[in-house]
Design a protein around this motif. Structure first.
Motif, PDB file in Angstrom:
ATOM      1  N   UNK A 181      -3.573 -56.988  -4.043  1.00 28.81           N
ATOM      2  CA  UNK A 181      -2.981 -56.806  -2.711  1.00 28.81           C
ATOM      3  C   UNK A 181      -2.647 -55.339  -2.439  1.00 28.81           C
ATOM      4  N   UNK A 182      -2.119 -54.634  -3.420  1.00 28.42           N
ATOM      5  CA  UNK A 182      -1.798 -53.218  -3.227  1.00 28.42           C
ATOM      6  C   UNK A 182      -3.069 -52.415  -2.980  1.00 28.42           C
ATOM      7  N   UNK A 183      -4.122 -52.689  -3.754  1.00 30.06           N
ATOM      8  CA  UNK A 183      -5.396 -51.984  -3.555  1.00 30.06           C
ATOM      9  C   UNK A 183      -5.986 -52.299  -2.187  1.00 30.06           C
ATOM     10  N   UNK A 184      -5.874 -53.551  -1.757  1.00 29.63           N
ATOM     11  CA  UNK A 184      -6.419 -53.941  -0.455  1.00 29.63           C
ATOM     12  C   UNK A 184      -5.672 -53.242   0.680  1.00 29.63           C
ATOM     13  N   UNK A 185      -4.348 -53.128   0.546  1.00 29.33           N
ATOM     14  CA  UNK A 185      -3.568 -52.444   1.577  1.00 29.33           C
ATOM     15  C   UNK A 185      -3.963 -50.975   1.666  1.00 29.33           C
ATOM     16  N   UNK A 186      -4.160 -50.332   0.518  1.00 29.81           N
ATOM     17  CA  UNK A 186      -4.576 -48.936   0.521  1.00 29.81           C
ATOM     18  C   UNK A 186      -5.979 -48.797   1.112  1.00 29.81           C
ATOM     19  N   UNK A 187      -6.853 -49.741   0.807  1.00 26.31           N
ATOM     20  CA  UNK A 187      -8.221 -49.702   1.335  1.00 26.31           C
ATOM     21  C   UNK A 187      -8.227 -49.819   2.859  1.00 26.31           C
ATOM     22  N   UNK A 188      -7.363 -50.658   3.406  1.00 26.96           N
ATOM     23  CA  UNK A 188      -7.297 -50.789   4.866  1.00 26.96           C
ATOM     24  C   UNK A 188      -6.905 -49.469   5.516  1.00 26.96           C
ATOM     25  N   UNK A 189      -5.947 -48.772   4.915  1.00 26.25           N
ATOM     26  CA  UNK A 189      -5.555 -47.477   5.463  1.00 26.25           C
ATOM     27  C   UNK A 189      -6.657 -46.445   5.335  1.00 26.25           C
ATOM     28  N   UNK A 190      -7.371 -46.448   4.213  1.00 28.26           N
ATOM     29  CA  UNK A 190      -8.477 -45.508   4.018  1.00 28.26           C
ATOM     30  C   UNK A 190      -9.551 -45.687   5.090  1.00 28.26           C
ATOM     31  N   UNK A 191      -9.862 -46.927   5.416  1.00 24.24           N
ATOM     32  CA  UNK A 191     -10.919 -47.188   6.401  1.00 24.24           C
ATOM     33  C   UNK A 191     -10.531 -46.694   7.790  1.00 24.24           C
ATOM     34  N   UNK A 192      -9.237 -46.590   8.054  1.00 28.24           N
ATOM     35  CA  UNK A 192      -8.789 -46.123   9.365  1.00 28.24           C
ATOM     36  C   UNK A 192      -8.595 -44.616   9.414  1.00 28.24           C
ATOM     37  N   UNK A 193      -8.731 -43.941   8.286  1.00 32.55           N
ATOM     38  CA  UNK A 193      -8.469 -42.503   8.217  1.00 32.55           C
ATOM     39  C   UNK A 193      -9.673 -41.718   8.733  1.00 32.55           C
ATOM     40  N   UNK A 194      -9.446 -40.830   9.725  1.00 32.58           N
ATOM     41  CA  UNK A 194     -10.543 -40.055  10.308  1.00 32.58           C
ATOM     42  C   UNK A 194     -11.045 -38.972   9.364  1.00 32.58           C
ATOM     43  N   UNK A 195     -10.179 -38.426   8.540  1.00 31.82           N
ATOM     44  CA  UNK A 195     -10.562 -37.386   7.566  1.00 31.82           C
ATOM     45  C   UNK A 195     -10.030 -37.785   6.204  1.00 31.82           C
ATOM     46  N   UNK A 196     -10.658 -38.783   5.564  1.00 27.78           N
ATOM     47  CA  UNK A 196     -10.154 -39.294   4.293  1.00 27.78           C
ATOM     48  C   UNK A 196     -10.353 -38.294   3.157  1.00 27.78           C
ATOM     49  N   UNK A 197      -9.597 -38.435   2.096  1.00 28.26           N
ATOM     50  CA  UNK A 197      -9.765 -37.526   0.952  1.00 28.26           C
ATOM     51  C   UNK A 197     -11.159 -37.673   0.347  1.00 28.26           C
ATOM     52  N   UNK A 198     -11.815 -36.575   0.021  1.00 33.21           N
ATOM     53  CA  UNK A 198     -13.170 -36.654  -0.545  1.00 33.21           C
ATOM     54  C   UNK A 198     -13.216 -37.254  -1.939  1.00 33.21           C
ATOM     55  N   UNK A 199     -12.071 -37.262  -2.646  1.00 27.11           N
ATOM     56  CA  UNK A 199     -12.023 -37.835  -3.990  1.00 27.11           C
ATOM     57  C   UNK A 199     -10.861 -38.810  -4.080  1.00 27.11           C
TER      58      UNK A 199
END
Length: 390
Positions: free
Chosen positions: A72-90
């Motif tokens: 669940x914690x990984x899934x929550x972080x993944x949802x935020x990553x998908x919405x990020x316009x300039x996500x971290x490259x690593x």
């Protein structure tokens, strides 16, 4: 480098934050549980960051809760990553060598890795970590090393119910691997492991504790000798200090034994300081350092990196004591007397200007003295940012 973290308040998270401080990077962006509940907040926090480290997880409790919690914690972080316009490259994930081993914990860590990787558009680093140990681990939770150290520091003996082989990696080395930094003397991203049995570990730590009760230093012959000792010392501080030293006097004068070591390197130097002068305002990651005031009066002040509380010792050459500086604690010594202060400093290793293991950090507090560095080895002098202040 701009780093974002989940699990910043945990054992590994603290070591990551300390290493970031030593590297001179900006304070990491912390993603809390509340942030993870809001994908928009995660996206905003991650925007423009250089590296995201996912350290948060569940490793204790009901098996079903452990299994669900990690995913669940990984899934929550993944949802935020998908919405990020300039996500971290690593993106780095603090996984476990138990991943996929058929247990609720191991299988949930493997599933968490896959869940997070599916949302990463750049580089995904799945770092499989063995048992970690290091300063300020939580006893009966983080590792058997922390548990044994806590028991020994409290004057108790560890009980061995089952002897098995362990693979131990220091948390600072794991932090270096996750941050992607090259070897730096005090840290090693290749994560050199200590392979040892539980019983042998208890005996090793017990021998170190036995020697140290009176201020004697156990053999510090290798990397893990030093780091295990530093881990033990973190459970001794501050209650173990100051340690009184015996003064031997006759018609010729006085003698005080300040360092008794059973093996390893070392360097000793003596400094004088005028009234009001402060030395230090830095921290070390691995170095064992001892202060002994031989003449005059001083205040030794220390603060754990990342914390606010300052621990103070008032010491005098009239009643010599030793105070050893714990690793990853900023520290200073100030002459609070009217006359000259004479202080002996000892470290377990020869000073190397190329790798001084000395990082500027103000302790804080009420002192207004400026650091005096004339008698410190070249390369260990605090920068202008290390001036004492509130």
């Amino acid at each position: 480098m701009k780093v974002a973290l989940t699990g910043a308040g945990g054992f590994l998270g603290w070591h990551v934050r300390v290493l970031v401080r030593a590297l001179g990077w900006p304070e990491p962006i912390r993603l809390t549980r509340a942030d993870l509940a809001d994908p928009a907040a995660v996206a905003a926090a991650l925007h423009g960051s250089d590296r995201l480290l996912h350290l948060a997880g569940v490793n204790r409790g009901d098996p079903a809760d452990v299994a669900a919690g990690n995913v669940e914690v990984a899934a929550a972080l993944a949802r935020g990553l998908r919405r990020c316009a300039a996500p971290p490259p690593t993106v780095g994930f603090a996984n476990s060598v138990q991943a996929g081993n058929g247990t609720p914990y191991g299988d949930s860590k493997a599933a968490a890795a896959a869940t997070l990787a599916s949302a990463v558009t750049g580089r995904f680093e799945d770092v499989l970590l063995p048992n970690l140990y290091g300063e300020h681990g939580r006893p009966f939770y983080n590792s058997v090393v922390a548990t044994f150290c806590r028991l020994l520091a409290d004057g108790q003996l560890p009980e061995i119910h089952q002897d098995r082989d362990l693979e131990l990696v220091h948390a600072l080395d794991a932090a270096a691997r996750l941050l992607g930094v090259p070897e730096g003397g005090a840290w090693d991203p290749t994560m050199p492991a200590l392979r040892i049995g539980v019983r042998a570990l208890a005996e090793r730590l017990g021998a170190a504790a036995s020697a140290y009760r009176s201020g004697e230093l156990p053999p510090l012959l290798g990397r893990h000798d030093v780091r295990l000792f530093n881990t033990y010392r973190s459970h001794c501080f501050p209650g173990h200090y100051p340690v009184p030293l015996t003064r031997h006097a006759d018609h010729r004068g006085e003698l005080v034994e300040t360092v008794r070591s059973y093996g390893g390197g070392g360097q000793t130097f003596v400094s004088t300081s005028r009234p009001g002068v402060t030395r230090g305002e830095h921290f070390h990651l691995a170095k064992v350092e001892r202060f002994v005031v031989l003449r005059g009066r001083a205040e030794i002040a220390l603060r754990r990196v990342g914390d606010a509380e300052v621990v103070r010792f008032t010491v005098s050459g009239d009643e010599p004591v030793l105070v050893d500086m714990p690793t990853m604690w900023a520290h200073r010594i100030t002459n609070i007397g009217d006359g000259e202060l004479l202080t002996l400093f000892w470290a377990n290793e020869l000073f190397d200007p190329a790798r001084p293991d000395t990082y500027p950090e103000r302790v804080g507090g009420i002192s207004t003295a400026e650091p005096e560095t004339a008698n410190l080895p070249a390369g260990s002098r605090p920068t202008a940012s290390a001036v004492v202040g509130g």
